[in-house]
Design a protein around this motif. Structure first.
Motif, PDB file in Angstrom:
ATOM      1  N   THR A  69     -13.104  35.470   9.322  1.00  0.00           N
ATOM      2  CA  THR A  69     -12.304  36.196  10.597  1.00  0.00           C
ATOM      3  C   THR A  69     -12.703  35.202  11.734  1.00  0.00           C
ATOM      4  N   ILE A  70     -11.818  35.549  12.570  1.00  0.00           N
ATOM      5  CA  ILE A  70     -11.837  34.836  14.109  1.00  0.00           C
ATOM      6  C   ILE A  70     -13.356  34.719  14.487  1.00  0.00           C
ATOM      7  N   GLU A  71     -14.032  36.061  14.557  1.00  0.00           N
ATOM      8  CA  GLU A  71     -15.238  36.282  14.913  1.00  0.00           C
ATOM      9  C   GLU A  71     -16.452  35.380  14.067  1.00  0.00           C
ATOM     10  N   GLN A  72     -16.227  35.205  12.686  1.00  0.00           N
ATOM     11  CA  GLN A  72     -17.006  34.527  11.910  1.00  0.00           C
ATOM     12  C   GLN A  72     -17.070  33.276  12.221  1.00  0.00           C
ATOM     13  N   VAL A  73     -15.818  32.434  12.486  1.00  0.00           N
ATOM     14  CA  VAL A  73     -15.663  31.126  13.010  1.00  0.00           C
ATOM     15  C   VAL A  73     -16.450  31.265  14.384  1.00  0.00           C
TER      16      VAL A  73
END
Length: 197
Positions: A69-73
């Motif tokens: 996800t965007i948050e994980q990156v």
């Protein structure tokens, strides 16, 4: 892959994206040392900044096609990704993205984008169009041959028609420019995305 006339196959959007990356890589290889800070058709970016954008896009693609996800990156891909040799950094990003997008089932994967979940096929369409057009931006900015691959232009036209309607209101694209009915496909494609051939 979908069957076509005379046994021909229609490329997936992932395959189109890979072809556009390879074409754009040749443009980056043609940029001279004194041209990286030059202006481009993207008025807010110079040549190196356009290169940095598409390097980042390729690296993001690899992460998102792998289910992140965007948050994980997070902020891992922020900042200057082009470094002292943008062409080499781009070539490396092409390898990374090509591997992810060419994996089995990549086109059926769910990719978690900032504006919603999309299939890998739909996400690759967005990547393909952006890569093809930014390749033209770099070619135009650095005095290279701006004639794009006619097959890629033909494949991109319906995608651009669809995506420009979806995203223009969000400010993703410039205003569409008027062109005559007799204009060639590349001129029509560029005009649709706010660029004058």
């Amino acid at each position: 892959m979908v069957g076509g006339a005379a046994g021909m196959t229609t490329p997936t959007s992932g395959e189109l994206y890979v072809r556009a990356m390879n074409a754009t890589s040749r443009y980056l290889d043609g940029v001279r040392l004194n041209q990286w800070q030059g202006p481009t058709p993207c008025s807010e970016w110079d040549v190196k900044q356009v290169a940095n954008h598409i390097i980042g896009e390729n690296l993001w693609a690899a992460e998102l096609f792998n289910g992140k996800t965007i948050e994980q990156v997070g902020s891992a891909l922020d900042g200057d990704l082009a470094g002292d040799d943008p062409a080499a950094a781009f070539r490396q990003s092409v390898k990374t993205a090509s591997s992810a997008v060419s994996a089995p089932e990549a086109m059926a994967a769910t990719c978690h984008l900032s504006f919603g979940d999309y299939s890998g096929s739909d996400y690759a369409e967005q990547l393909f169009m952006d890569m093809l057009i930014h390749g033209w931006d770099i070619a135009r900015a650095t005095g290279q041959d701006t004639r794009l691959d006619t097959d890629l232009v033909a494949a991109c036209l319906p995608i651009a028609q669809k995506l420009s309607k979806m995203f223009r209101s969000a400010g993703v694209f410039g205003e569409e420019l008027a062109v005559g009915a007799e204009a060639d496909p590349q001129t029509k494609l560029l005009a649709m995305l706010g660029r004058k051939a």
